[in-house]
Design a protein around this motif. Structure first.
Motif, PDB file in Angstrom:
ATOM      1  N   TYR A 173       5.996   4.770  -1.833  1.00  0.00           N
ATOM      2  CA  TYR A 173       5.314   3.583  -1.677  1.00  0.00           C
ATOM      3  C   TYR A 173       4.959   3.096  -2.929  1.00  0.00           C
ATOM      4  N   GLY A 191     -11.126   3.478   0.553  1.00  0.00           N
ATOM      5  CA  GLY A 191     -10.571   3.877   1.552  1.00  0.00           C
ATOM      6  C   GLY A 191     -11.085   4.178   2.856  1.00  0.00           C
ATOM      7  N   ARG A 211     -11.927   1.001   4.612  1.00  0.00           N
ATOM      8  CA  ARG A 211     -10.716   0.596   5.485  1.00  0.00           C
ATOM      9  C   ARG A 211     -10.537   1.238   6.493  1.00  0.00           C
ATOM     10  N   SER A 246      -3.377  -2.993   2.436  1.00  0.00           N
ATOM     11  CA  SER A 246      -3.499  -2.180   1.119  1.00  0.00           C
ATOM     12  C   SER A 246      -4.277  -2.985  -0.055  1.00  0.00           C
ATOM     13  N   LEU A 304      -7.100  -1.547  -2.742  1.00  0.00           N
ATOM     14  CA  LEU A 304      -7.000  -0.185  -2.459  1.00  0.00           C
ATOM     15  C   LEU A 304      -6.446   0.481  -3.655  1.00  0.00           C
ATOM     16  N   PRO A 349      -3.988   3.624  -4.838  1.00  0.00           N
ATOM     17  CA  PRO A 349      -2.622   4.096  -4.364  1.00  0.00           C
ATOM     18  C   PRO A 349      -2.990   5.392  -3.119  1.00  0.00           C
ATOM     19  N   ILE A 358      -4.238   3.862  -0.236  1.00  0.00           N
ATOM     20  CA  ILE A 358      -3.143   3.203   0.546  1.00  0.00           C
ATOM     21  C   ILE A 358      -2.220   4.246   1.339  1.00  0.00           C
ATOM     22  N   ASP A 359      -2.029   5.082   0.814  1.00  0.00           N
ATOM     23  CA  ASP A 359      -1.207   6.384   1.388  1.00  0.00           C
ATOM     24  C   ASP A 359      -1.934   6.648   2.695  1.00  0.00           C
ATOM     25  N   PHE A 404      -1.653   4.133   5.528  1.00  0.00           N
ATOM     26  CA  PHE A 404      -0.304   3.999   6.041  1.00  0.00           C
ATOM     27  C   PHE A 404      -0.086   5.082   6.935  1.00  0.00           C
ATOM     28  N   GLU A 425       1.692  -7.838   4.720  1.00  0.00           N
ATOM     29  CA  GLU A 425       1.298  -6.923   3.727  1.00  0.00           C
ATOM     30  C   GLU A 425       1.783  -7.481   2.402  1.00  0.00           C
ATOM     31  N   ASN A 470       2.303  -6.178  -0.407  1.00  0.00           N
ATOM     32  CA  ASN A 470       3.173  -5.472  -1.055  1.00  0.00           C
ATOM     33  C   ASN A 470       4.371  -5.247   0.077  1.00  0.00           C
ATOM     34  N   LYS A 496       5.744  -1.552   0.414  1.00  0.00           N
ATOM     35  CA  LYS A 496       5.255  -0.763   1.340  1.00  0.00           C
ATOM     36  C   LYS A 496       5.266  -1.351   2.769  1.00  0.00           C
TER      37      LYS A 496
END
Length: 291
Positions: free
Chosen positions: A16, A194, A197, A218, A221, A223, A226-227, A230, A248, A250, A253
């Protein structure tokens, strides 16, 4: 399914945000070249094929906007139970407007929205959550900062009248996410981005919806967070068979995660395919993936 590795994981998930970027093109150029994608159109039959013939959530000829401003000009959509769909496209294409229409937050002047064959087009948003199992996760920071984590989750049960049922629903969410359980008595403003979220997603799960409308998960946030987000969405789709319709920012992603991808341009559906197909489409790559 597209976007998933043979073992059930997400194909390319660790990548991603990776990949080499091509030459940047201007917003105006993206808009101009995106318009050319509308020439071919997407047959209704293609959408049904992508969804495996499952019309768990289906939109036909949706015309919608805000007041007298029409944004969507006859959008079709179809996604099956336990599938994920990512909407991408240039700014102003109508991506979030689709989510708003499904949840009942804007003006619908034409077309239909059906969940499991039931017409929910003009159902109030509260009824869509209570009776149709559709929840909307906002793109903006929507936690209540001075409330505790547990109190924020209780706000997700605002349609429940039985206090015991509220406590049970909140407890179930906390059992699912120990990271939040450890902070249940702390105010939400101490959480990391994170964790906030995660709290927003978890609050939407209190009513146990089977369709999640996720707007820009995302955005804002780091990275590593973000992982994490997801991974949560993958689990909800694959283990709990939640149907997810996502916008999204991005696109890479979103399409790596999604089973299905739609490209919207100027309130119309321009392209549709599996997430993997759109990732490999040079037109999508040039306009939305950075090369």
């Amino acid at each position: 399914m597209a976007g998933r590795a043979p073992d059930g994981g997400v194909s390319g998930y660790g990548g991603y945000g990776g990949g080499e970027l091509g030459a940047a093109i201007s917003v105006e150029q993206v808009a101009r070249e995106s318009a050319s994608l509308l020439e071919q159109g997407v047959p209704r039959e293609r959408l049904a094929e992508l969804a495996g013939g499952d019309d768990y959530l289906r939109i036909d000829g949706l015309v919608a906007g805000y007041g007298r401003m029409q944004i969507l000009h006859g959008i079709d959509l179809q996604v099956g139970r336990g599938q994920s769909l990512c909407l991408i496209g240039p700014n102003g294409a109508g991506k979030s407007t689709v989510l708003h229409a499904i949840y009942g937050l804007n003006t619908i002047t034409g077309g239909t929205i059906r969940k499991q064959g039931r017409d929910i087009t003009r159902m109030h948003s509260a009824d869509k959550l209570r009776h149709a199992g559709i929840a909307y996760i906002l793109q903006d920071n929507s936690v209540f900062p001075d409330m505790t984590v547990e109190e924020n989750l209780q706000m997700g049960a605002f349609l429940m009248r039985d206090k015991a049922a509220v406590r049970a629903a909140v407890a179930g969410v906390l059992d699912r996410y120990p990271r939040l359980a450890e902070r249940r008595t702390q105010p939400a403003h101490v959480l990391s981005g994170g964790e906030r979220r995660l709290l927003e997603i978890s609050r939407a799960l209190v009513m146990d919806p089977d369709v999640l409308l996720v707007d820009e998960p995302s955005i804002g946030l780091e990275p590593r967070f973000i992982d994490m987000v997801f991974e949560i969405l993958v689990d909800l789709r694959d283990r709990e068979r939640k149907t997810i319709v996502m916008v999204e920012q991005n696109a890479r992603k979103g399409l790596q995660f999604a089973d299905l991808g739609y490209v919207l341009v100027a309130g119309n559906l321009a392209l549709a395919g599996s997430g993997a197909e759109l990732l490999d489409d040079p037109r999508v790559g040039r306009l939305f993936l950075g090369g």
